[in-house]
Write a protein that holds these residues in place. Structure first.
Motif, PDB file in Angstrom:
ATOM      1  N   HIS A  42       0.825  -1.207   0.000  1.00 42.22           N
ATOM      2  CA  HIS A  42       0.000   0.000   0.000  1.00 42.22           C
ATOM      3  C   HIS A  42       0.862   1.263   0.000  1.00 42.22           C
ATOM      4  CE1 HIS A  42      -3.272  -2.675   1.949  1.00 42.22           C
ATOM      5  NE2 HIS A  42      -3.367  -2.713   0.629  1.00 42.22           N
ATOM      6  N   ILE A  43       1.987   1.204   0.712  1.00 46.05           N
ATOM      7  CA  ILE A  43       2.925   2.335   0.679  1.00 46.05           C
ATOM      8  C   ILE A  43       3.456   2.505  -0.738  1.00 46.05           C
ATOM      9  CG2 ILE A  43       5.169   3.179   1.517  1.00 46.05           C
ATOM     10  CD1 ILE A  43       4.511   1.718   4.192  1.00 46.05           C
ATOM     11  N   HIS A  44       3.746   1.394  -1.398  1.00 48.06           N
ATOM     12  CA  HIS A  44       4.236   1.448  -2.780  1.00 48.06           C
ATOM     13  C   HIS A  44       3.186   2.065  -3.705  1.00 48.06           C
ATOM     14  CE1 HIS A  44       5.382  -0.466  -6.749  1.00 48.06           C
ATOM     15  NE2 HIS A  44       6.413   0.296  -6.435  1.00 48.06           N
ATOM     16  N   LYS A  45       1.921   1.739  -3.494  1.00 51.85           N
ATOM     17  CA  LYS A  45       0.852   2.342  -4.306  1.00 51.85           C
ATOM     18  C   LYS A  45       0.736   3.839  -4.045  1.00 51.85           C
ATOM     19  CE  LYS A  45      -1.957  -1.781  -4.793  1.00 51.85           C
ATOM     20  NZ  LYS A  45      -3.137  -2.516  -4.329  1.00 51.85           N
ATOM     21  N   ALA A  50       8.658   5.218  -6.194  1.00 53.22           N
ATOM     22  CA  ALA A  50       9.651   4.483  -5.394  1.00 53.22           C
ATOM     23  C   ALA A  50       9.476   2.996  -5.664  1.00 53.22           C
ATOM     24  CB  ALA A  50       9.457   4.768  -3.916  1.00 53.22           C
ATOM     25  N   THR A  51      10.578   2.296  -5.845  1.00 53.42           N
ATOM     26  CA  THR A  51      10.471   0.856  -6.064  1.00 53.42           C
ATOM     27  C   THR A  51      10.169   0.166  -4.734  1.00 53.42           C
ATOM     28  OG1 THR A  51      12.820   0.420  -5.683  1.00 53.42           O
ATOM     29  CG2 THR A  51      12.160   0.970  -7.945  1.00 53.42           C
ATOM     30  N   LEU A  52       9.552  -0.997  -4.818  1.00 53.36           N
ATOM     31  CA  LEU A  52       9.235  -1.758  -3.612  1.00 53.36           C
ATOM     32  C   LEU A  52      10.514  -2.136  -2.869  1.00 53.36           C
ATOM     33  CD1 LEU A  52       6.943  -2.838  -1.942  1.00 53.36           C
ATOM     34  CD2 LEU A  52       6.948  -4.903  -3.339  1.00 53.36           C
ATOM     35  N   ARG A  53      11.588  -2.404  -3.604  1.00 51.49           N
ATOM     36  CA  ARG A  53      12.878  -2.740  -2.980  1.00 51.49           C
ATOM     37  C   ARG A  53      13.389  -1.579  -2.125  1.00 51.49           C
ATOM     38  NH1 ARG A  53      17.701  -1.201  -4.510  1.00 51.49           N
ATOM     39  NH2 ARG A  53      19.509  -2.274  -3.716  1.00 51.49           N
ATOM     40  N   VAL A  54      13.313  -0.370  -2.657  1.00 49.22           N
ATOM     41  CA  VAL A  54      13.784   0.810  -1.922  1.00 49.22           C
ATOM     42  C   VAL A  54      12.881   1.072  -0.720  1.00 49.22           C
ATOM     43  CG1 VAL A  54      14.070   3.326  -2.062  1.00 49.22           C
ATOM     44  CG2 VAL A  54      14.962   1.864  -3.874  1.00 49.22           C
ATOM     45  N   ILE A  55      11.580   0.913  -0.902  1.00 52.03           N
ATOM     46  CA  ILE A  55      10.659   1.095   0.217  1.00 52.03           C
ATOM     47  C   ILE A  55      10.995   0.111   1.334  1.00 52.03           C
ATOM     48  CG2 ILE A  55       8.256   0.778   0.950  1.00 52.03           C
ATOM     49  CD1 ILE A  55       7.466   2.085  -1.742  1.00 52.03           C
ATOM     50  N   ASN A  56      11.205  -1.149   0.977  1.00 56.58           N
ATOM     51  CA  ASN A  56      11.547  -2.157   1.985  1.00 56.58           C
ATOM     52  C   ASN A  56      12.875  -1.846   2.666  1.00 56.58           C
ATOM     53  OD1 ASN A  56       9.256  -3.803   1.902  1.00 56.58           O
ATOM     54  ND2 ASN A  56       9.999  -4.833   0.071  1.00 56.58           N
ATOM     55  N   GLN A  57      13.843  -1.361   1.902  1.00 56.78           N
ATOM     56  CA  GLN A  57      15.148  -0.999   2.472  1.00 56.78           C
ATOM     57  C   GLN A  57      14.991   0.150   3.466  1.00 56.78           C
ATOM     58  OE1 GLN A  57      17.881   0.556  -0.428  1.00 56.78           O
ATOM     59  NE2 GLN A  57      19.645   0.289   0.898  1.00 56.78           N
ATOM     60  N   GLN A  58      14.226   1.153   3.097  1.00 56.71           N
ATOM     61  CA  GLN A  58      14.073   2.300   3.985  1.00 56.71           C
ATOM     62  C   GLN A  58      13.192   1.966   5.181  1.00 56.71           C
ATOM     63  OE1 GLN A  58      13.550   6.024   1.891  1.00 56.71           O
ATOM     64  NE2 GLN A  58      15.596   5.773   1.031  1.00 56.71           N
ATOM     65  N   LEU A  59      12.206   1.069   4.999  1.00 58.93           N
ATOM     66  CA  LEU A  59      11.445   0.582   6.146  1.00 58.93           C
ATOM     67  C   LEU A  59      12.370  -0.122   7.131  1.00 58.93           C
ATOM     68  CD1 LEU A  59       8.242  -0.791   4.380  1.00 58.93           C
ATOM     69  CD2 LEU A  59       8.290   1.033   6.096  1.00 58.93           C
ATOM     70  N   SER A  60      13.300  -0.905   6.612  1.00 56.91           N
ATOM     71  CA  SER A  60      14.258  -1.612   7.462  1.00 56.91           C
ATOM     72  C   SER A  60      15.120  -0.629   8.259  1.00 56.91           C
ATOM     73  CB  SER A  60      15.140  -2.517   6.602  1.00 56.91           C
ATOM     74  OG  SER A  60      16.111  -3.154   7.376  1.00 56.91           O
ATOM     75  N   GLU A  61      15.572   0.437   7.618  1.00 62.62           N
ATOM     76  CA  GLU A  61      16.373   1.441   8.315  1.00 62.62           C
ATOM     77  C   GLU A  61      15.554   2.156   9.382  1.00 62.62           C
ATOM     78  OE1 GLU A  61      18.259   4.003   5.425  1.00 62.62           O
ATOM     79  OE2 GLU A  61      19.076   2.276   4.341  1.00 62.62           O
TER      80      GLU A  61
END
Length: 123
Positions: A42-45, A50-61
């Motif tokens: 939903h964040i990606h939508k 932003a790519t889903l990979r980058v979103i996941n990376q920044q969520l991790s940080e």
């Protein structure tokens, strides 16, 4: 995990804040989670550039800095939801100030970006 070659000085408020929310999409992700958009897809939508990979990376940080928490729901399909922690909520005034500034000066910044031949999406 990435190791910086140059030691980081965290002795200045702005550099500390940028350490936590610096990154192209972190303020947008924090804003999405605050507004109730708390699943990665939903964040990606909400932030399609932003790519889903980058979103996941920044969520991790953001998880590492305890700005957000992660809840895993068992069952099929397995899904994950993120929420702002109490510590993360302290950043909302910074994010709100960024939004107000951007809304106030958006036309001028767009005009400058066009003059600089930057590739921007029309509103």
């Amino acid at each position: 995990m990435y190791n910086n070659k140059i030691p980081q000085l965290l002795d200045y408020g702005v550099s500390i804040t940028m350490k936590v929310i610096g990154g192209k999409w972190k303020p947008c992700i924090i804003n999405c989670i605050n507004n109730g958009t708390n699943r990665p897809a939903h964040i990606h939508k909400a932030i399609p550039t932003a790519t889903l990979r980058v979103i996941n990376q920044q969520l991790s940080e953001l998880l590492d800095y305890e700005i957000i928490s992660k809840e895993i729901f068992e069952g099929y399909p397995l899904h994950v939801e993120y929420k702002l922690t109490e510590f993360g909520k302290t950043l909302l005034m910074v994010i709100d100030a960024m939004e107000v500034w951007g809304d106030t000066h958006g036309d001028k910044i767009t005009e400058i970006a066009i003059k600089r031949n930057e590739n921007i999406e029309p509103l």
